[in-house]
Design a protein around this motif. Structure first.
Motif, PDB file in Angstrom:
ATOM      1  N   HIS A  65      -7.865  -1.050   0.165  1.00  0.00           N
ATOM      2  CA  HIS A  65      -7.399  -0.173   1.423  1.00  0.00           C
ATOM      3  C   HIS A  65      -6.130  -0.284   0.956  1.00  0.00           C
ATOM      4  CE1 HIS A  65     -11.054  -1.107   3.152  1.00  0.00           C
ATOM      5  NE2 HIS A  65     -10.676  -2.241   3.857  1.00  0.00           N
ATOM      6  N   PHE A  66      -6.244   0.274  -0.607  1.00  0.00           N
ATOM      7  CA  PHE A  66      -4.890   0.599  -1.284  1.00  0.00           C
ATOM      8  C   PHE A  66      -3.495   2.183  -0.572  1.00  0.00           C
ATOM      9  CE2 PHE A  66      -1.253   2.871  -4.617  1.00  0.00           C
ATOM     10  CZ  PHE A  66      -1.280   1.817  -4.392  1.00  0.00           C
ATOM     11  N   ASP A  67      -4.402   2.892   0.233  1.00  0.00           N
ATOM     12  CA  ASP A  67      -3.902   4.001   0.297  1.00  0.00           C
ATOM     13  C   ASP A  67      -3.425   3.984   1.858  1.00  0.00           C
ATOM     14  OD1 ASP A  67      -4.222   6.167  -1.647  1.00  0.00           O
ATOM     15  OD2 ASP A  67      -6.630   5.465  -0.674  1.00  0.00           O
TER      16      ASP A  67
ATOM     17  N   GLY B 253       1.109  -1.421  -0.013  1.00  0.00           N
ATOM     18  CA  GLY B 253      -0.372   0.189   0.416  1.00  0.00           C
ATOM     19  C   GLY B 253       0.849   1.347  -0.351  1.00  0.00           C
ATOM     20  N   CYS B 254       0.411   2.406  -0.272  1.00  0.00           N
ATOM     21  CA  CYS B 254       1.143   3.584  -0.472  1.00  0.00           C
ATOM     22  C   CYS B 254       0.167   4.557  -0.211  1.00  0.00           C
ATOM     23  CB  CYS B 254       1.705   4.093  -1.482  1.00  0.00           C
ATOM     24  SG  CYS B 254       2.576   5.333  -2.095  1.00  0.00           S
ATOM     25  N   SER B 255       0.489   5.799   0.914  1.00  0.00           N
ATOM     26  CA  SER B 255      -0.070   7.291   1.166  1.00  0.00           C
ATOM     27  C   SER B 255      -0.220   8.004   0.743  1.00  0.00           C
ATOM     28  CB  SER B 255       0.163   6.978   3.151  1.00  0.00           C
ATOM     29  OG  SER B 255       1.600   7.348   3.427  1.00  0.00           O
ATOM     30  N   HIS B 256       0.569   7.586  -0.542  1.00  0.00           N
ATOM     31  CA  HIS B 256       1.004   9.606  -1.194  1.00  0.00           C
ATOM     32  C   HIS B 256       0.297   9.844  -2.377  1.00  0.00           C
ATOM     33  CE1 HIS B 256       4.879   9.847   0.133  1.00  0.00           C
ATOM     34  NE2 HIS B 256       5.343   9.167  -1.097  1.00  0.00           N
ATOM     35  N   GLY B 257      -1.215   9.459  -2.483  1.00  0.00           N
ATOM     36  CA  GLY B 257      -2.619   9.542  -3.044  1.00  0.00           C
ATOM     37  C   GLY B 257      -2.355   9.782  -4.344  1.00  0.00           C
ATOM     38  N   CYS B 258      -1.594   9.401  -5.204  1.00  0.00           N
ATOM     39  CA  CYS B 258      -1.268   9.637  -6.622  1.00  0.00           C
ATOM     40  C   CYS B 258      -2.909   8.994  -7.376  1.00  0.00           C
ATOM     41  CB  CYS B 258       0.010   9.197  -7.256  1.00  0.00           C
ATOM     42  SG  CYS B 258       1.371   8.949  -6.558  1.00  0.00           S
ATOM     43  N   ILE B 259      -3.156  10.423  -8.068  1.00  0.00           N
ATOM     44  CA  ILE B 259      -4.457   9.883  -8.537  1.00  0.00           C
ATOM     45  C   ILE B 259      -4.395   9.184  -9.912  1.00  0.00           C
ATOM     46  CG2 ILE B 259      -5.552  12.407  -7.625  1.00  0.00           C
ATOM     47  CD1 ILE B 259      -5.084  13.383 -10.718  1.00  0.00           C
ATOM     48  N   TYR B 260      -3.340   8.703 -10.272  1.00  0.00           N
ATOM     49  CA  TYR B 260      -3.284   7.922 -11.259  1.00  0.00           C
ATOM     50  C   TYR B 260      -2.254   6.488 -11.201  1.00  0.00           C
ATOM     51  CZ  TYR B 260       1.366  10.072 -10.887  1.00  0.00           C
ATOM     52  OH  TYR B 260       2.930  10.732  -9.851  1.00  0.00           O
ATOM     53  N   CYS B 261      -2.627   5.816  -9.708  1.00  0.00           N
ATOM     54  CA  CYS B 261      -1.528   5.293  -9.553  1.00  0.00           C
ATOM     55  C   CYS B 261      -1.728   3.963  -9.811  1.00  0.00           C
ATOM     56  CB  CYS B 261      -1.562   5.188  -8.170  1.00  0.00           C
ATOM     57  SG  CYS B 261      -1.148   3.568  -6.968  1.00  0.00           S
ATOM     58  N   ASP B 262      -1.666   3.493 -10.847  1.00  0.00           N
ATOM     59  CA  ASP B 262      -1.833   2.020 -11.176  1.00  0.00           C
ATOM     60  C   ASP B 262      -1.447   0.554 -10.167  1.00  0.00           C
ATOM     61  OD1 ASP B 262      -0.854  -0.142 -13.334  1.00  0.00           O
ATOM     62  OD2 ASP B 262       0.397  -0.345 -12.249  1.00  0.00           O
TER      63      ASP B 262
ATOM     64  N   ALA C 174       8.325  -0.107  -6.876  1.00  0.00           N
ATOM     65  CA  ALA C 174       7.349   0.071  -8.032  1.00  0.00           C
ATOM     66  C   ALA C 174       5.511  -0.106  -7.303  1.00  0.00           C
ATOM     67  CB  ALA C 174       7.458  -1.663  -8.786  1.00  0.00           C
ATOM     68  N   MET C 175       5.399  -0.752  -6.283  1.00  0.00           N
ATOM     69  CA  MET C 175       4.126  -0.537  -6.115  1.00  0.00           C
ATOM     70  C   MET C 175       3.738  -0.669  -4.639  1.00  0.00           C
ATOM     71  SD  MET C 175       2.923  -4.498  -7.359  1.00  0.00           S
ATOM     72  CE  MET C 175       0.925  -4.270  -7.117  1.00  0.00           C
ATOM     73  N   SER C 176       4.344   0.394  -4.209  1.00  0.00           N
ATOM     74  CA  SER C 176       4.732   0.948  -2.783  1.00  0.00           C
ATOM     75  C   SER C 176       6.347   1.588  -2.879  1.00  0.00           C
ATOM     76  CB  SER C 176       4.089  -0.192  -1.909  1.00  0.00           C
ATOM     77  OG  SER C 176       5.582  -0.753  -1.433  1.00  0.00           O
ATOM     78  N   ASP C 177       5.779   3.258  -2.028  1.00  0.00           N
ATOM     79  CA  ASP C 177       6.809   3.764  -1.971  1.00  0.00           C
ATOM     80  C   ASP C 177       7.630   4.018  -0.524  1.00  0.00           C
ATOM     81  OD1 ASP C 177       8.767   5.846  -1.590  1.00  0.00           O
ATOM     82  OD2 ASP C 177       7.619   7.387  -2.543  1.00  0.00           O
ATOM     83  N   PRO C 178       9.197   3.313  -0.593  1.00  0.00           N
ATOM     84  CA  PRO C 178       9.698   2.593  -0.156  1.00  0.00           C
ATOM     85  C   PRO C 178      10.077   3.595   1.366  1.00  0.00           C
ATOM     86  CG  PRO C 178      11.522   2.707  -1.826  1.00  0.00           C
ATOM     87  CD  PRO C 178       9.556   2.897  -2.300  1.00  0.00           C
TER      88      PRO C 178
ATOM     89  N   THR D 105      11.134   6.246  -5.770  1.00  0.00           N
ATOM     90  CA  THR D 105      10.404   7.135  -4.531  1.00  0.00           C
ATOM     91  C   THR D 105      10.278   8.583  -4.466  1.00  0.00           C
ATOM     92  OG1 THR D 105      10.238   7.886  -2.146  1.00  0.00           O
ATOM     93  CG2 THR D 105      12.428   8.162  -3.686  1.00  0.00           C
ATOM     94  N   LYS D 106       9.229   9.205  -4.441  1.00  0.00           N
ATOM     95  CA  LYS D 106       8.713  10.499  -4.481  1.00  0.00           C
ATOM     96  C   LYS D 106       9.322  10.849  -2.683  1.00  0.00           C
ATOM     97  CE  LYS D 106       4.814   9.992  -7.423  1.00  0.00           C
ATOM     98  NZ  LYS D 106       4.042   9.099  -7.735  1.00  0.00           N
ATOM     99  N   SER D 107      10.033  10.979  -2.729  1.00  0.00           N
ATOM    100  CA  SER D 107       9.936  10.972  -0.859  1.00  0.00           C
ATOM    101  C   SER D 107      11.463  11.787  -0.188  1.00  0.00           C
ATOM    102  CB  SER D 107       9.536  10.371   0.180  1.00  0.00           C
ATOM    103  OG  SER D 107       9.827  10.501   1.694  1.00  0.00           O
TER     104      SER D 107
HETATM  105  S1  SF4 Z   1       2.440   3.660  -5.383  1.00  0.00           S
HETATM  106 FE1  SF4 Z   1       3.806   5.553  -6.326  1.00  0.00          FE
HETATM  107  S2  SF4 Z   1       2.188   6.275  -7.956  1.00  0.00           S
HETATM  108 FE2  SF4 Z   1       1.466   4.942  -6.844  1.00  0.00          FE
HETATM  109  S3  SF4 Z   1       0.429   6.545  -4.911  1.00  0.00           S
HETATM  110 FE3  SF4 Z   1       2.331   5.287  -4.289  1.00  0.00          FE
HETATM  111  S4  SF4 Z   1       3.579   7.102  -4.943  1.00  0.00           S
HETATM  112 FE4  SF4 Z   1       1.951   7.076  -6.055  1.00  0.00          FE
END
Ligand code: SF4
Length: 299
Positions: free
Chosen positions: A49-51, A30-39, A80-84, A113-115
């Motif tokens: 509950h991906f978020d 899961g990932c909490s960044h909330g990107c609107i396009y997340c694959d 790739a599927m969650s931000d470490p 990452t985006k962090s």
């Molecule tokens: S996994 Fe990547 S694209 Fe998806 S919400 Fe997290 S940072 Fe954004």
């Protein structure tokens, strides 16, 4: 934090085209960044509950066991599927401890990452880089912090991501920008692409790797369209008109964006083709030049 059971931490990549990685690791789910396009919201991954970010139980013990058993000492990709480097990582330090294990067992690492929290680990990344390949890819899709806030609402502002690249670069770590996805009718402007290349160059990035489009399917598409209705009224109509139910949604401007992008990268001396990026970051570690494997790839 909540945990989920896990049996295995490393999966072998099918081929090592994607940044030359040999294994994939997701230490969180899961990932909490909330990107609107997340694959990763797509049905095929089956993540409820991906978020909500959860850690994998006994992740480090399993990882160490996996690393011990691998005869191929390769590069482990993560992100790739969650931000470490999700917000929990600051306290949990699972990613940091995984890097310790890579160092001890002689594995390289490719982080996405985006962090800016990734800069905390520059000491370890430098230590790994002495023996094995290291690459840090920071995703940046909008030069403008205000636009990034809408499409990646809980990730760090783009300006902080550029600052992270600068810090890594000044520490001698191979780092650059993952310029994707570029969303049709939203961030697919020449101005955005030109500014990102310019800011990447100013930050000391080694590379930028782009994709001038987005992929959409099932639940992910529905979530994305809801977000379009909320933040970009009228744009969903354009998606329906241009792409219907297609998985691959390339920007109508892709060709001209690519031309501007390539020219600006060349002008600033930034690598932007996968074979060149992989060759460069693996070069000191005895890898072959990989260009002959891939040819000239234009995303
Ligand atoms: S996994 Fe990547 S694209 Fe998806 S919400 Fe997290 S940072 Fe954004």
């Amino acid at each position: 934090m909540e945990t989920i059971p896990a049996k295995n931490m490393l999966t072998r990549t099918k081929n090592n085209f994607w940044f030359g990685t040999d294994y994939n690791m997701n230490i969180y789910r899961g990932c909490s960044h909330g990107c609107i396009y997340c694959d990763s919201r797509s049905d095929c991954y089956g993540i409820d509950h991906f978020d909500q970010v959860r850690a994998k139980e006994n992740a480090l013990a399993i990882l160490e066991d996996n690393l011990r058993r691998k005869t191929l000492k390769g590069v482990v990709g993560t992100g790739a599927m969650s931000d470490p480097y999700n917000p929990f990582e600051k306290k949990e330090t699972l990613t940091r401890q995984a890097l310790e294990l890579f160092k001890v067992h002689g594995f390289g690492v490719a982080i996405a990452t985006k962090s800016p929290l990734v800069t905390r680990d520059k000491d370890l990344l430098s230590a790994i880089q002495k023996r094995s390949p290291v690459i840090v890819k920071i995703t940046i899709t909008a030069a403008d912090d205000a636009l990034a806030k809408i499409i990646e609402p809980r990730a760090a502002p783009s300006s902080e991501r550029f600052a992270a690249i600068k810090e890594l670069s000044q520490s001698g770590i191979f780092a650059g920008v993952l310029l994707m996805p570029i969303l049709p009718f939203i961030n697919d402007t020449t101005d955005n692409i030109r500014k990102i290349v310019e800011l990447a160059a100013k930050s000391g990035a080694d590379f930028i790797y782009p994709a001038f489009g987005v992929t959409l399917r099932d639940q992910q598409r529905l979530y994305f369209y809801d977000q379009l209705d909320e933040h970009f009224p009228g744009i969903k109509k354009e998606y329906l008109k241009h792409f219907g139910n297609a998985y691959s949604c390339a920007s109508p401007n892709a060709k001209s964006l690519w031309a501007v992008f390539a020219r600006e990268c060349q002008r600033h001396g930034l690598l932007y083709k996968m074979p060149d990026i992989v060759s460069r970051y693996k070069l000191e570690h005895g890898s072959q030049q990989l260009s002959f494997l891939f040819g000239d790839i234009i995303p």
